[in-house]
Design a protein around this motif. Structure first.
Motif, mmCIF file in Angstrom:
data_model
loop_
_atom_site.group_PDB
_atom_site.id
_atom_site.type_symbol
_atom_site.label_atom_id
_atom_site.label_comp_id
_atom_site.label_asym_id
_atom_site.label_seq_id
_atom_site.Cartn_x
_atom_site.Cartn_y
_atom_site.Cartn_z
ATOM 1 N N GLU A 45 0.850 -1.178 0.000
ATOM 2 C CA GLU A 45 0.000 0.000 0.000
ATOM 3 C C GLU A 45 0.886 1.228 0.000
ATOM 4 O O GLU A 45 2.095 1.152 0.221
ATOM 5 C CB GLU A 45 -0.918 0.014 1.230
ATOM 6 C CG GLU A 45 -0.167 0.044 2.548
ATOM 7 C CD GLU A 45 -1.073 -0.216 3.743
ATOM 8 O OE1 GLU A 45 -2.292 -0.178 3.574
ATOM 9 O OE2 GLU A 45 -0.544 -0.473 4.830
ATOM 10 N N ASN A 76 0.931 6.469 4.332
ATOM 11 C CA ASN A 76 0.144 7.574 4.880
ATOM 12 C C ASN A 76 1.072 8.533 5.617
ATOM 13 O O ASN A 76 1.847 8.115 6.481
ATOM 14 C CB ASN A 76 -0.923 7.053 5.845
ATOM 15 C CG ASN A 76 -2.106 6.445 5.128
ATOM 16 O OD1 ASN A 76 -2.549 6.937 4.099
ATOM 17 N ND2 ASN A 76 -2.634 5.353 5.672
ATOM 18 N N THR A 109 -2.134 2.015 8.561
ATOM 19 C CA THR A 109 -3.544 2.390 8.465
ATOM 20 C C THR A 109 -4.047 3.155 9.689
ATOM 21 O O THR A 109 -5.219 3.499 9.757
ATOM 22 C CB THR A 109 -4.419 1.140 8.272
ATOM 23 O OG1 THR A 109 -4.201 0.239 9.364
ATOM 24 C CG2 THR A 109 -4.092 0.432 6.959
ATOM 25 N N ASN A 128 -4.779 3.378 1.949
ATOM 26 C CA ASN A 128 -4.213 4.214 0.892
ATOM 27 C C ASN A 128 -3.755 3.316 -0.257
ATOM 28 O O ASN A 128 -2.611 2.869 -0.308
ATOM 29 C CB ASN A 128 -3.040 5.033 1.443
ATOM 30 C CG ASN A 128 -2.566 6.105 0.486
ATOM 31 O OD1 ASN A 128 -2.979 6.148 -0.678
ATOM 32 N ND2 ASN A 128 -1.671 6.964 0.942
ATOM 33 N N GLU A 129 -4.700 3.012 -1.132
ATOM 34 C CA GLU A 129 -4.434 2.160 -2.299
ATOM 35 C C GLU A 129 -3.853 0.803 -1.891
ATOM 36 O O GLU A 129 -2.891 0.312 -2.470
ATOM 37 C CB GLU A 129 -3.511 2.865 -3.302
ATOM 38 C CG GLU A 129 -4.100 4.149 -3.852
ATOM 39 C CD GLU A 129 -3.245 4.788 -4.926
ATOM 40 O OE1 GLU A 129 -2.529 4.052 -5.625
ATOM 41 O OE2 GLU A 129 -3.300 6.019 -5.052
#
Length: 281
Positions: A5, A8, A73, A207-208
């Motif tokens: 991912e 962030n 996350t 996030n993706e």
């Protein structure tokens, strides 16, 4: 790690804390994290490679007296130093309780049903724990998205033991963290919070994420239908949109029961110092 991912960025600043992101991506840059490039311990097993950094840390962290691990996350709403001070008031290791599982046995069942690891490995681990360390199986699980610690000798002994269990048994570390605590008895306390939201965090902030990488690929029966998984992932994306809308409203606290239901759907979808550290992915 493993292009799981996108990173962030931190949304709160804290000059007293060094924020370190460990990654195997040489192209990763960040405006809020100090990026430390590492090699995967197991290039063919990115999940366990990430777990080892999460569980045992890295020599870069040896200069710090306190560590705060956060999953990518997790969004912090207060400075890491505040969380470290609150979590470590009277202990050397603090981890939140899992707020939507009754016991570790339920966590085993969910991991097996969702195909997140080998059924055979999970059953072997459960049977071994039943024989040699049964009490943690019937305790409330821990949620390891946030871990605060002082790297004392007893905490390091615990983390080494936890890592051994993740290498020997399931890569799903929440299945073994309590057993490692029971065996090694560090100065530990639970932190009772809603895993979704507190005055200092929000979760999950995806996030993706390439969620399909969570599944165990060695067992078709455990993996389930590929078409079903894609549909569940799609529904999960819709759920997150609704949750984001609620998280910005005054109804967030009122809808806690609905969020618990939503989290269950997320689980189905997965079938699904001071040093702040984040092992990317």
């Amino acid at each position: 790690m493993g292009e799981y991912e996108k990173l962030n960025e931190l949304e709160v600043s804290d000059s007293s804390v060094q924020a370190i992101c460990f990654t195997d991506d040489p192209q990763l840059v960040s405006s809020t994290w100090d990026v430390v490039l590492i090699e995967s311990t197991f290039p063919g097993d990115q999940i366990r490679s990430q777990r080892l950094i999460k569980i045992q840390g890295h020599p870069v962290l040896d200069q710090y007296d306190e560590w705060l691990y956060i999953d990518n996350t997790v969004r912090l709403l207060k400075p890491p130093s505040y969380i470290l001070d609150e979590f470590l008031k009277d202990c050397d290791l603090a981890i939140p309780t899992h707020s939507y599982r009754e016991d570790v046995l339920e966590e085993f069942a969910v991991v097996k049903d969702l195909g997140l690891d080998s059924r055979e490995r999970l059953e072997e681990q459960r049977l071994h724990y039943e024989e040699f360390s049964p009490s943690p199986l019937r305790e409330r699980p821990l949620w390891t998205g946030i871990i605060a610690r002082r790297p004392t000798s007893s905490v390091r002994k615990w983390s080494d033991s936890w890592a051994q269990h993740v290498l020997r048994y399931s890569r799903r570390d929440q299945l073994s963290v309590l057993t490692a605590i029971e065996i090694n008895k560090p100065n530990f306390k639970r932190v009772e919070i809603d895993n979704f939201s507190s005055d200092f965090h929000q979760w999950p902030i995806h996030n993706e994420r390439k969620s399909e990488k969570r599944f165990y690929r060695g067992n078709d029966s455990a993996q389930g239908s590929e078409r079903l998984q894609k549909e569940i992932l799609r529904l999960g994306d819709e759920i997150r949109v609704v949750q984001d809308a609620y998280s910005n409203s005054t109804s967030w606290k009122i809808t806690r029961p609905l969020r618990a239901i939503s989290l269950a759907l997320k689980a189905i979808r997965a079938s699904n110092n001071h040093g702040t550290m984040n092992s990317d992915g």
